[in-house]
Design a protein around this motif. Structure first.
Motif, short mmCIF file in Angstrom:
data_model
loop_
_atom_site.label_atom_id
_atom_site.label_comp_id
_atom_site.label_asym_id
_atom_site.label_seq_id
_atom_site.Cartn_x
_atom_site.Cartn_y
_atom_site.Cartn_z
N HIS A 97 0.70 -1.20 -0.21
CA HIS A 97 0.34 0.07 0.37
C HIS A 97 1.37 1.32 0.01
O HIS A 97 1.09 1.99 1.13
CB HIS A 97 -1.06 0.25 1.82
N HIS A 98 1.45 1.73 -0.94
CA HIS A 98 2.23 2.35 -0.89
C HIS A 98 1.23 4.03 -1.06
O HIS A 98 0.72 4.50 -1.98
CB HIS A 98 3.37 2.37 -2.42
N ASN A 99 1.95 4.44 -0.03
CA ASN A 99 1.23 5.94 -0.75
C ASN A 99 1.54 6.98 -1.42
O ASN A 99 3.06 7.23 -0.50
CB ASN A 99 0.62 6.61 0.85
N PRO B 238 -11.80 8.02 1.47
CA PRO B 238 -10.46 7.42 1.37
C PRO B 238 -9.62 7.15 -0.29
O PRO B 238 -10.73 6.43 -0.84
CB PRO B 238 -9.60 6.54 2.06
N PRO C 68 -6.65 5.67 -3.15
CA PRO C 68 -5.23 4.54 -2.51
C PRO C 68 -4.41 5.92 -3.68
O PRO C 68 -4.73 6.62 -4.32
CB PRO C 68 -5.20 3.70 -3.35
N GLY C 69 -3.17 5.97 -2.69
CA GLY C 69 -2.09 6.75 -3.28
C GLY C 69 -1.48 6.68 -4.55
O GLY C 69 -1.94 7.52 -5.42
N ARG D 283 -7.17 1.26 -11.22
CA ARG D 283 -8.45 0.83 -11.14
C ARG D 283 -8.95 0.67 -12.77
O ARG D 283 -9.64 0.94 -13.09
CB ARG D 283 -9.78 2.42 -10.57
N TRP E 105 -18.19 3.99 2.96
CA TRP E 105 -17.08 4.58 3.03
C TRP E 105 -16.78 4.72 1.99
O TRP E 105 -15.77 5.65 1.87
CB TRP E 105 -16.77 2.91 3.97
N ALA F 201 -10.48 -0.89 7.33
CA ALA F 201 -9.79 -1.54 5.68
C ALA F 201 -9.91 -3.07 5.51
O ALA F 201 -9.06 -3.47 3.82
CB ALA F 201 -9.21 -0.60 4.83
N LYS G 139 -15.30 -8.12 1.09
CA LYS G 139 -13.70 -8.41 1.38
C LYS G 139 -13.88 -9.09 2.53
O LYS G 139 -14.64 -8.70 4.05
CB LYS G 139 -12.79 -7.28 1.59
N ILE H 174 -10.25 -4.41 -1.54
CA ILE H 174 -11.73 -3.22 -1.67
C ILE H 174 -11.02 -3.13 -3.20
O ILE H 174 -11.62 -2.78 -4.07
CB ILE H 174 -11.20 -2.62 -0.98
N GLU H 175 -10.05 -2.94 -3.71
CA GLU H 175 -9.42 -2.11 -4.98
C GLU H 175 -9.99 -3.78 -5.60
O GLU H 175 -9.59 -5.11 -5.38
CB GLU H 175 -8.34 -2.02 -4.65
P1 XMP Z 1 -7.89 -3.70 -0.53
O1 XMP Z 1 -7.68 -3.38 -1.44
O2 XMP Z 1 -5.74 -3.84 0.27
O3 XMP Z 1 -7.61 -1.63 0.11
O4 XMP Z 1 -8.62 -4.31 -0.13
C1 XMP Z 1 -7.43 -1.84 1.16
C2 XMP Z 1 -7.46 0.24 1.72
O5 XMP Z 1 -6.28 0.59 1.02
C3 XMP Z 1 -6.38 1.61 -0.33
N1 XMP Z 1 -5.41 1.44 -1.28
C4 XMP Z 1 -4.36 1.62 -1.11
N2 XMP Z 1 -3.69 3.07 -0.47
N3 XMP Z 1 -2.43 2.79 -1.96
C5 XMP Z 1 -2.68 3.87 -0.59
O6 XMP Z 1 -2.60 3.78 -0.17
C6 XMP Z 1 -2.65 2.05 -2.43
O7 XMP Z 1 -1.61 1.08 -2.79
C7 XMP Z 1 -3.61 1.14 -1.98
N4 XMP Z 1 -4.35 -0.27 -2.52
C8 XMP Z 1 -5.27 -0.12 -2.05
C9 XMP Z 1 -8.01 1.27 -0.96
O8 XMP Z 1 -9.05 2.34 -1.56
C10 XMP Z 1 -8.56 0.76 0.54
O9 XMP Z 1 -9.16 2.30 0.98
#
Ligand code: XMP
Length: 333
Positions: free
Chosen positions: A166-168, A210, A212-213, A219, A253, A288, A325, A330-331
């Motif tokens: 989860h690279h931000n 929220p 993602p970074g 997407r 959310w 999450a 999930k 989520i993504e």
């Molecule tokens: P997943 O897809 O793992 O996502 O169920 C959980 C939460 O994290 C967010 N997400 C990210 N946030 N960098 C971010 O900063 C990422 O690469 C990234 N991938 C997933 C996602 O939107 C959800 O809120």
């Protein structure tokens, strides 16, 4: 005392009065730490960096330099909104960098999700470094670190495994030799929002879902193309608009559109029309780690489908993903 540990007796910031007191205290602390030096901040437009920017502007005005990097993977209107709120509204010292071509160039033909994340993260650092090098006399780097980030890094240090990196994109390299200013690092997200409202930031920014970074990059599934990315951006904007109109934005959310790299046959104006499907995702969660599906009224789904298929070039179907999930994340990437 460990400055990264939230004291057990720290009062939770739940009201405007408590937020005002926190803001006052932080303004003094920031002024004391920074003196007359300059501070640099990567301003993504997310809640955390926006609150830090607003706090620092109150404390030190133009000594703060905000850099907003548009990686071309923002949602519709987001970069424009950052400019409107901070440059026009708060008179911030804001450097806006449109790096769309650089990011999309690097991402061309890259389909592996983790490679995409790495490229986006690395390119963000390159662009930010280049902008920082153009500025003179920066002594401090401000960051929108919040308490869950600190707890997360403790967990990672203990060797717990993550499903995705989860690279931000807000995260900056350790090797930057500047002292950190992290005024909200002991706050939880709900407290950050209360502080944001007390600072006068727009409600929509403070309660932004929220994002993602790597943005729309994860997407627009598989190798990103400009036309499919544009279709995703437009479809996502319609979904957000309809959720707002129908009072779902406050109840769900996270809600967004995913566009996979596949086409199906459809029909438009009596002719064969091959297009991508727009997949709707709308989930509720507290942390999450797991997520449930929100029941969206059929009337809203119909309206969103009618608008997306009529208004967005290249999309001929709308699907609704009802997978919780686990097993779905989520993504989609
Ligand atoms: P997943 O897809 O793992 O996502 O169920 C959980 C939460 O994290 C967010 N997400 C990210 N946030 N960098 C971010 O900063 C990422 O690469 C990234 N991938 C997933 C996602 O939107 C959800 O809120």
């Amino acid at each position: 005392m460990d400055s990264n540990k939230r004291p057990d007796n720290m009062v939770r910031i739940t009201t405007k009065e408590l937020a005002d007191a926190f803001i006052e205290e932080q303004i003094n602390a920031i002024r004391e730490q920074v003196g007359d030096k300059k501070v640099l901040l990567a301003l993504s437009g997310g809640v955390d960096s926006s609150v830090v920017a607003a706090l620092l502007i109150k404390a030190i005005g133009k000594q703060l330099v905000c850099v907003h990097v548009n990686h071309g993977l923002m949602r519709k209107g987001e970069s424009e909104n950052v400019i409107e709120v901070f440059r026009n509204g708060l008179d911030a010292n804001l450097v806006y960098v449109d790096a769309t071509d650089r990011f999309l160039g690097k991402l061309e033909n890259v389909s592996d999700p983790e490679s995409k994340r790495k490229i986006i993260g690395a390119e963000f650092i390159n662009v930010f470094d280049e902008e920082a090098a153009k500025l003179d006399g920066i002594s401090f780097l401000a960051q929108g670190t919040i308490y869950p980030d600190i707890l997360e890094s403790i967990k990672q240090a203990e060797g717990k495994k993550a499903v995705k990196s989860h690279h931000n994109v807000g995260g900056l390299p350790d090797e930057m030799e500047m002292q950190l200013v992290e005024p909200i690092k002991l706050l939880f997200k709900d407290e950050v929002r209360v502080v944001g409202e007390a600072l006068g930031l727009p409600h929509a920014m403070v309660y932004r879902q929220p994002f993602p970074g790597p943005g729309l990059g994860v997407r627009c599934l598989g190798a990103i193309t400009r036309d499919r990315l544009e279709a995703l951006r437009e479809a996502d904007a319609i979904l957000r608009e309809e959720f707002d109109i129908n009072g779902l934005a406050e109840k769900v959310w996270q809600y967004f559109v995913v566009v996979p790299d596949m086409k199906s046959v459809g029909v438009k104006d009596d002719s064969r029309y091959e297009g991508w499907p727009a997949i709707i995702r709308a989930v509720n969660t507290t942390d999450a780690m797991t997520a449930t599906i929100e029941e969206i009224p059929y009337s809203v789904l119909h309206k969103v489908t009618a608008r997306i298929t009529a208004e967005v070039n290249g999309i001929n179907r709308v699907l609704y993903d009802i997978t919780p999930k686990p097993t779905g994340t989520i993504e989609w990437e």
